[in-house]
Design a protein around this motif. Structure first.
Motif, PDB file in Angstrom:
ATOM      1  N   ALA A 100     -59.262  19.533  -6.339  1.00  0.00           N
ATOM      2  CA  ALA A 100     -59.400  19.692  -4.894  1.00  0.00           C
ATOM      3  C   ALA A 100     -59.071  18.392  -4.188  1.00  0.00           C
ATOM      4  CB  ALA A 100     -60.824  20.123  -4.558  1.00  0.00           C
ATOM      5  N   GLN A 101     -58.572  18.528  -2.962  1.00  0.00           N
ATOM      6  CA  GLN A 101     -58.290  17.344  -2.160  1.00  0.00           C
ATOM      7  C   GLN A 101     -58.641  17.613  -0.706  1.00  0.00           C
ATOM      8  OE1 GLN A 101     -54.141  17.463  -3.586  1.00  0.00           O
ATOM      9  NE2 GLN A 101     -53.608  17.201  -1.431  1.00  0.00           N
ATOM     10  N   VAL A 102     -59.001  16.554  -0.032  1.00  0.00           N
ATOM     11  CA  VAL A 102     -59.358  16.639   1.377  1.00  0.00           C
ATOM     12  C   VAL A 102     -58.097  16.880   2.199  1.00  0.00           C
ATOM     13  CG1 VAL A 102     -60.281  15.350   3.344  1.00  0.00           C
ATOM     14  CG2 VAL A 102     -61.395  15.180   1.101  1.00  0.00           C
ATOM     15  N   VAL A 103     -58.174  17.834   3.097  1.00  0.00           N
ATOM     16  CA  VAL A 103     -57.092  18.115   4.035  1.00  0.00           C
ATOM     17  C   VAL A 103     -57.380  17.424   5.364  1.00  0.00           C
ATOM     18  CG1 VAL A 103     -55.910  19.935   5.346  1.00  0.00           C
ATOM     19  CG2 VAL A 103     -56.564  20.323   2.952  1.00  0.00           C
ATOM     20  N   ARG A 104     -58.648  17.524   5.808  1.00  0.00           N
ATOM     21  CA  ARG A 104     -59.039  16.892   7.068  1.00  0.00           C
ATOM     22  C   ARG A 104     -60.496  16.470   6.996  1.00  0.00           C
ATOM     23  NH1 ARG A 104     -61.721  17.571  11.610  1.00  0.00           N
ATOM     24  NH2 ARG A 104     -60.918  16.683  13.527  1.00  0.00           N
ATOM     25  N   PRO A 105     -60.735  15.167   6.988  1.00  0.00           N
ATOM     26  CA  PRO A 105     -62.117  14.695   7.034  1.00  0.00           C
ATOM     27  C   PRO A 105     -62.620  14.731   8.482  1.00  0.00           C
ATOM     28  CG  PRO A 105     -60.643  12.828   6.876  1.00  0.00           C
ATOM     29  CD  PRO A 105     -59.785  14.069   6.821  1.00  0.00           C
ATOM     30  N   GLY A 106     -63.847  15.118   8.650  1.00  0.00           N
ATOM     31  CA  GLY A 106     -64.448  15.137   9.980  1.00  0.00           C
ATOM     32  C   GLY A 106     -65.842  14.545   9.921  1.00  0.00           C
ATOM     33  N   ARG A 107     -66.425  14.361  11.082  1.00  0.00           N
ATOM     34  CA  ARG A 107     -67.760  13.766  11.157  1.00  0.00           C
ATOM     35  C   ARG A 107     -68.829  14.723  10.637  1.00  0.00           C
ATOM     36  NH1 ARG A 107     -71.369  13.963  14.971  1.00  0.00           N
ATOM     37  NH2 ARG A 107     -69.957  14.917  16.457  1.00  0.00           N
ATOM     38  N   THR A 108     -68.673  16.035  10.935  1.00  0.00           N
ATOM     39  CA  THR A 108     -69.676  17.010  10.514  1.00  0.00           C
ATOM     40  C   THR A 108     -69.144  18.040   9.528  1.00  0.00           C
ATOM     41  OG1 THR A 108     -69.200  18.453  12.393  1.00  0.00           O
ATOM     42  CG2 THR A 108     -70.941  16.785  12.685  1.00  0.00           C
ATOM     43  N   ARG A 109     -67.827  18.143   9.411  1.00  0.00           N
ATOM     44  CA  ARG A 109     -67.196  19.103   8.502  1.00  0.00           C
ATOM     45  C   ARG A 109     -65.988  18.454   7.849  1.00  0.00           C
ATOM     46  NH1 ARG A 109     -69.528  24.551   8.660  1.00  0.00           N
ATOM     47  NH2 ARG A 109     -71.117  24.270  10.227  1.00  0.00           N
ATOM     48  N   VAL A 110     -65.779  18.773   6.569  1.00  0.00           N
ATOM     49  CA  VAL A 110     -64.614  18.277   5.835  1.00  0.00           C
ATOM     50  C   VAL A 110     -63.879  19.497   5.290  1.00  0.00           C
ATOM     51  CG1 VAL A 110     -63.806  16.826   3.935  1.00  0.00           C
ATOM     52  CG2 VAL A 110     -65.878  16.180   5.192  1.00  0.00           C
ATOM     53  N   VAL A 111     -62.610  19.612   5.597  1.00  0.00           N
ATOM     54  CA  VAL A 111     -61.800  20.731   5.118  1.00  0.00           C
ATOM     55  C   VAL A 111     -61.033  20.273   3.876  1.00  0.00           C
ATOM     56  CG1 VAL A 111     -59.913  22.333   5.675  1.00  0.00           C
ATOM     57  CG2 VAL A 111     -61.585  21.687   7.434  1.00  0.00           C
ATOM     58  N   CYS A 112     -61.087  21.104   2.829  1.00  0.00           N
ATOM     59  CA  CYS A 112     -60.442  20.771   1.552  1.00  0.00           C
ATOM     60  C   CYS A 112     -59.687  21.984   1.021  1.00  0.00           C
ATOM     61  CB  CYS A 112     -61.488  20.358   0.514  1.00  0.00           C
ATOM     62  SG  CYS A 112     -62.518  18.962   0.996  1.00  0.00           S
ATOM     63  N   ARG A 113     -58.764  21.716   0.112  1.00  0.00           N
ATOM     64  CA  ARG A 113     -58.080  22.798  -0.611  1.00  0.00           C
ATOM     65  C   ARG A 113     -58.172  22.523  -2.106  1.00  0.00           C
ATOM     66  NH1 ARG A 113     -53.115  22.739  -2.840  1.00  0.00           N
ATOM     67  NH2 ARG A 113     -52.832  24.924  -2.317  1.00  0.00           N
ATOM     68  N   CYS A 114     -58.032  23.583  -2.903  1.00  0.00           N
ATOM     69  CA  CYS A 114     -58.211  23.451  -4.352  1.00  0.00           C
ATOM     70  C   CYS A 114     -57.222  24.343  -5.096  1.00  0.00           C
ATOM     71  CB  CYS A 114     -59.641  23.858  -4.720  1.00  0.00           C
ATOM     72  SG  CYS A 114     -60.015  23.727  -6.476  1.00  0.00           S
ATOM     73  N   ASP A 115     -56.624  23.785  -6.149  1.00  0.00           N
ATOM     74  CA  ASP A 115     -55.820  24.561  -7.092  1.00  0.00           C
ATOM     75  C   ASP A 115     -56.647  24.764  -8.349  1.00  0.00           C
ATOM     76  OD1 ASP A 115     -53.654  24.507  -5.361  1.00  0.00           O
ATOM     77  OD2 ASP A 115     -52.687  22.822  -6.360  1.00  0.00           O
TER      78      ASP A 115
END
Length: 146
Positions: A100-115
């Motif tokens: 998995a890798q971070v797509v968009r880090p945020g202050r309250t939420r972090v969006v990630c994707r995973c293969d």
């Protein structure tokens, strides 16, 4: 979001504190730079009736890898807010790897994707599923039952 320095050994301790992860034999093989990789050896009891790795096992691996990837940028105290997974083909192999890798880090939420990949005995890789998730940065961690 405060600065956080990822530490593989501490992340491995966190994984080792999860009874279900211990039961599955999961191991964290990479943790840092906005990414995490979780692996586990495929055992017979992790297969479904047709001999493929059970979708719940693939889902577990994606969920945990997504959260650990978020932890590389946000630190501990994270909870999965939600994720989707698409199963691309039947999972056959001897080692399951969720990267998995971070797509968009945020202050309250972090969006990630995973293969989610299965490796066979010869090291050949097959992409079996992909997932995307949103990880919540918790104000406090939940108390342990006890």
């Amino acid at each position: 979001m405060s600065a956080y320095s990822p530490d593989l050994a501490l992340a491995q301790e966190a994984l080792a504190s999860q009874p279900f992860s211990v039961y599955l034999g999961a191991r964290l093989t990479a943790f840092g730079n906005g990414a995490a990789t979780l692996e586990l050896d495929v055992r017979e009891e992790l297969r479904q009736q047709n001999g493929f790795v059970h979708g719940g096992v693939l889902s577990y691996a994606a969920d945990n890898a997504l959260t650990f990837a978020a932890g590389t940028v946000a630190g501990p105290g994270l909870l999965t807010a939600g994720y989707t997974i698409d199963y691309l083909r039947p999972a056959r192999g001897s080692v399951l790897r969720a990267h998995a890798q971070v797509v968009r880090p945020g202050r309250t939420r972090v969006v990630c994707r995973c293969d989610v990949i299965l490796l066979d005995a010869d090291g050949n890789q097959t992409l079996c599923a992909i997932a995307q998730g949103t990880i919540a940065v918790a104000e406090t961690t939940l108390p342990r039952p006890g």
